[in-house]
Scaffold this motif. Structure first.
Motif, mmCIF file in Angstrom:
data_model
loop_
_atom_site.group_PDB
_atom_site.id
_atom_site.type_symbol
_atom_site.label_atom_id
_atom_site.label_comp_id
_atom_site.label_asym_id
_atom_site.label_seq_id
_atom_site.Cartn_x
_atom_site.Cartn_y
_atom_site.Cartn_z
ATOM 1 N N GLU A 195 74.416 -6.498 -43.899
ATOM 2 C CA GLU A 195 73.577 -5.321 -43.657
ATOM 3 C C GLU A 195 74.006 -4.158 -44.551
ATOM 4 O OE1 GLU A 195 70.926 -4.735 -41.719
ATOM 5 O OE2 GLU A 195 70.843 -6.849 -41.157
ATOM 6 N N VAL A 196 75.306 -3.926 -44.642
ATOM 7 C CA VAL A 196 75.800 -2.848 -45.504
ATOM 8 C C VAL A 196 75.447 -3.126 -46.952
ATOM 9 C CG1 VAL A 196 77.873 -1.682 -46.339
ATOM 10 C CG2 VAL A 196 77.670 -2.258 -43.931
ATOM 11 N N LEU A 197 75.692 -4.353 -47.398
ATOM 12 C CA LEU A 197 75.468 -4.708 -48.797
ATOM 13 C C LEU A 197 73.991 -4.622 -49.168
ATOM 14 C CD1 LEU A 197 77.069 -5.695 -51.265
ATOM 15 C CD2 LEU A 197 76.539 -8.028 -50.563
ATOM 16 N N SER A 198 73.125 -5.163 -48.327
ATOM 17 C CA SER A 198 71.695 -5.159 -48.651
ATOM 18 C C SER A 198 71.129 -3.743 -48.637
ATOM 19 C CB SER A 198 70.928 -6.053 -47.666
ATOM 20 O OG SER A 198 71.118 -5.612 -46.340
ATOM 21 N N SER A 199 71.550 -2.898 -47.694
ATOM 22 C CA SER A 199 71.048 -1.523 -47.666
ATOM 23 C C SER A 199 71.586 -0.716 -48.840
ATOM 24 C CB SER A 199 71.410 -0.852 -46.345
ATOM 25 O OG SER A 199 72.804 -0.905 -46.102
ATOM 26 N N MET A 200 72.801 -1.025 -49.307
ATOM 27 C CA MET A 200 73.318 -0.382 -50.518
ATOM 28 C C MET A 200 72.476 -0.742 -51.722
ATOM 29 S SD MET A 200 77.481 -0.505 -50.537
ATOM 30 C CE MET A 200 77.429 -0.307 -52.314
ATOM 31 N N ARG A 201 72.116 -2.019 -51.835
ATOM 32 C CA ARG A 201 71.311 -2.452 -52.976
ATOM 33 C C ARG A 201 69.923 -1.818 -52.968
ATOM 34 N NH1 ARG A 201 73.040 -8.873 -52.501
ATOM 35 N NH2 ARG A 201 74.937 -8.735 -53.780
ATOM 36 N N LYS A 202 69.423 -1.519 -51.786
ATOM 37 C CA LYS A 202 68.113 -0.870 -51.673
ATOM 38 C C LYS A 202 68.215 0.655 -51.724
ATOM 39 C CE LYS A 202 66.534 -4.607 -48.638
ATOM 40 N NZ LYS A 202 66.182 -4.959 -47.231
ATOM 41 N N ALA A 203 69.432 1.168 -51.921
ATOM 42 C CA ALA A 203 69.667 2.619 -51.956
ATOM 43 C C ALA A 203 69.210 3.291 -50.669
ATOM 44 C CB ALA A 203 68.982 3.247 -53.166
#
Length: 686
Positions: free
Chosen positions: A279-287
């Motif tokens: 969840e953290v990684l995917s939301s980071m990639r989506k800014a």
């Protein structure tokens, strides 16, 4: 010969090698335009170590892959079983079990903290993801503890084994996890099991160290009593050694738990599934700043709960017949009763089984809007700050003042007259320091000003090798000099010298900022109880936050770039400097302070002449830890656009190039170990 003459002769004997190296370096720099290999190590002299590693890895994988894939199947079965249990049970049941375990270990306050933390997880809507993360921790933790105990006890029983185990532990804890993810990925395949295995490897060393320390700390009288009582080896271990070492081992379990949890986002990169790390990684990639922050806080809550609960048990002696006033059998009976009643209640009231959607509340979207508004309003100021730091701080250290001072960046040209004045002032400072008898200060000034003028990437590699070995020799003798020389030679012959210097440049700037600001914060905390109470929870939060989460605010405010990476490194690495500075100053003997006051020292004199000299060994340890933290964060910072060894590791991970990843990872580990050994030598001399 009187004492003054002997001291002068000794100083001259120590200083002349530095002067010779400075002269040689000046000659090399004058010849660099004619001979580029003076700065860039010749490609013809490099070794294809990465290719050799790949050949060996391919052979090993071809013969052992079937075994490891079968092992992966077993680990995957255990993981899925635990995952089904944790995600299948009602949230009420799990919350009550955690609260009871916390209460039994630490009392009412810890139980209340656990309930509050789990309520946040529920309300924020990340319960299932959190249980998936706990599944990985629950499976990886016993494996790490068992392996750590086995190797730790072996190291305690055998000096020969300990001489092998301890350096291996140093490598395991200093080589970035991404470097050894590649061979694990090739052996175990893609999926959560890869992250699980990586977590075990990363988390086992604290258990090994604490096991060795625990058994080595057993008083000889206890062992002698066991022998006199006629105990067999097994009885001595079970009745004398293990109970005495147990408390230290529980500290190891606590540290191993935290190390396992710290790997969850890294595990998500290579084995992503629906856990909180993903969840953290995917939301980071989506800014998505809001979602990143909210999911990152879930990891913080989880880390705090695991840390507090395991610390509470570690603070106790070997379990006896009762826990928190309840006998062990009664406590587990209470767990069974509570589990049964809560499951029955959840069948009656569905909201107690699955947290209802209407009760989920998250301010993520509001945080995103506030962030966008802030960037619109203050975006130009953020860009100005970023450009100022880049042009006037980062670039000079990276490429040197001679290349950084140009009209585009500084608005002026570094004319020959200004360059001559720069070196004239540098020489004058050096001569004054020598005249005053402070030859070390003079040498440090000339080397520091040369580093600033030519930059980390513009120095002759022969000079860097020579200065590093000479410093190591004068601090720790030939053995330390050989280690430092071998580490530097490793970077050269494997063709990663330029990347290593880029890592050194960014790490140097970050460490200098940490030393200045962290030292000031530590001094403030030591002089004011109120300030200490404010700083301590902030330190706890920064140390508990996963490294990736620290990238989120910097990335949102300053976008991709080295300045963003610098801020994340500073946020992660400043904590040891603050802690050790405050601890060192607070640990100064009250007798010495009273003596200083009685001698008429002003507060300023008391600080500089009494408190600071006494606290300096602890402060140097803090500097050592700060350097290691900064180097560890460099790999994570490569996600936001940094160059150097961290970028090489990420590129190798993307290509599944085990050789390149391990060569770069070992290079970063050797850098960390070199700094660690040199600073340890400084502390010993003091």
């Amino acid at each position: 010969m009187n004492r003054t003459a002997k001291r002068t002769l000794r100083s001259a004997r120590l200083a002349w090698p530095w002067l010779v190296l400075i002269i040689i370096s000046a000659i090399l720099i004058l010849l660099r335009d004619s001979y580029p290999q003076i700065i860039a190590y010749p490609d013809g002299l490099t070794l294809p170590l990465a290719d050799w590693v790949n050949v060996g890895a391919d052979w090993f994988i071809a013969h052992a892959q079937s075994f490891f894939r079968a092992l992966a199947e077993g680990l995957g079965f255990a993981f899925i079983l635990v995952q089904n249990i944790l995600t299948g049970l009602p949230w009420l049941t799990l919350a009550l079990i955690v609260a009871l375990v916390a209460w039994q270990g630490g009392g009412n306050r810890l139980a209340a903290l656990s309930v509050a933390g789990l309520l946040y997880v529920l309300i924020s809507g990340y319960w299932v993801q959190t249980m998936n993360t706990l599944s990985l921790v629950v499976v990886a933790l016993p494996l790490a503890v068992i392996l750590g105990f086995a190797f730790g006890y072996l190291g305690y029983r055998s000096k020969a084994a300990r001489k092998i185990i301890m350096p291996v532990l140093d490598l395991m804890q200093t080589i970035p996890a991404f470097a050894y993810l590649i061979p694990i990925l090739l052996l175990f395949g893609f999926g959560p099991v890869v992250g699980l295995v990586a977590s075990v490897i990363f988390a086992a060393p604290p258990m090994v160290r604490n096991t060795v320390l625990g058994f080595q700390s057993i008083p000889p009288a206890i062992l002698e009593s066991a022998r006199m009582s006629g105990c067999t080896g097994w009885q001595r271990f079970l009745w004398a050694e293990l109970p005495t070492a147990w408390r230290q081992m529980l500290i190891g379990i606590n540290q191993t738990t935290m190390a396992t949890l710290s790997m969850i986002i890294i595990a998500a990169i290579i084995g992503g599934f629906e856990d909180i790390g993903w969840e953290v990684l995917s939301s980071m990639r989506k800014a998505q700043f809001g979602q990143s922050l909210m999911s990152g806080l879930v990891i913080v809550v989880l880390a705090i709960l695991l840390d507090r609960i395991t610390s509470a048990y570690a603070a106790r002696q070997l379990p006896t017949a009762s826990f928190a006033g309840l006998p062990t059998l009664h406590f587990f009976g209470l767990i069974v009763v509570v589990t049964g009643l809560s499951i029955a209640a959840s069948y009656v009231i569905p909201g107690l089984w699955r947290w209802p959607e209407w009760a989920v509340w998250s301010p993520a979207q509001d945080i995103n809007k506030w962030t966008e508004t802030f960037l619109i309003r203050y975006g130009s100021a953020m860009d100005t700050l970023k450009n100022t730091a880049t042009y006037f701080v980062l670039l000079p250290v990276k490429i040197g003042l001679e290349k950084a001072i140009v009209p585009f960046t500084w608005g002026v040209t570094f004319v020959p007259a200004a360059k001559t004045a720069y070196w004239a002032i540098a020489t004058l400072f050096c001569l004054v320091a020598f005249a005053l008898g402070a030859w070390r200060l003079g040498i440090a000034l000339i080397i520091g000003l040369a580093f600033l003028y030519f930059g980390a990437t513009g120095l002759p590699w022969v000079s860097v090798l020579g200065f590093a070995m000479l410093l190591a020799y004068q601090l720790g003798g030939w053995r330390l000099a050989a280690f430092v020389g071998g580490s530097t030679a490793y970077l050269l012959v494997n063709g990663i010298w330029q990347q290593a210097m880029l890592s050194v440049y960014l790490c140097s700037v970050a460490v200098l900022i940490c030393i200045v600001f962290g030292g000031l914060l530590g001094i403030w905390g030591a002089s004011s109880k109120w300030a200490s109470n404010v700083i301590r929870p902030i330190n706890d939060m920064l140390q508990t936050l996963p490294q990736f989460v620290l990238l989120i605010p910097a990335l949102m405010l300053f976008q991709v770039g080295e300045f963003t990476a610098l801020l994340a490194i500073v946020a992660y690495a400043i904590v040891p400097m603050v802690r050790y500075t405050e601890f060192g100053l607070r640990s100064v003997s009250p007798t010495l302070i009273d003596a200083g006051i009685s001698s008429g020292c002003s507060p300023w004199q008391l600080f500089w002449q009494v408190r600071l000299p006494q606290a300096l060994p602890q402060i140097l340890i803090g500097m050592n830890q700060t350097v290691l933290y900064a180097l560890g964060m460099l790999v994570i910072a490569a996600l936001v656009g940094t160059t150097g060894l961290g970028q090489l590791i990420f590129l190798a991970l993307g290509r599944a190039d085990a050789g390149a990843g391990l060569v770069a990872g070992l290079g970063m580990a050797l850098l960390a170990m070199t700094v660690d050994r040199i600073l340890q030598a400084v502390v010993r001399r003091m």
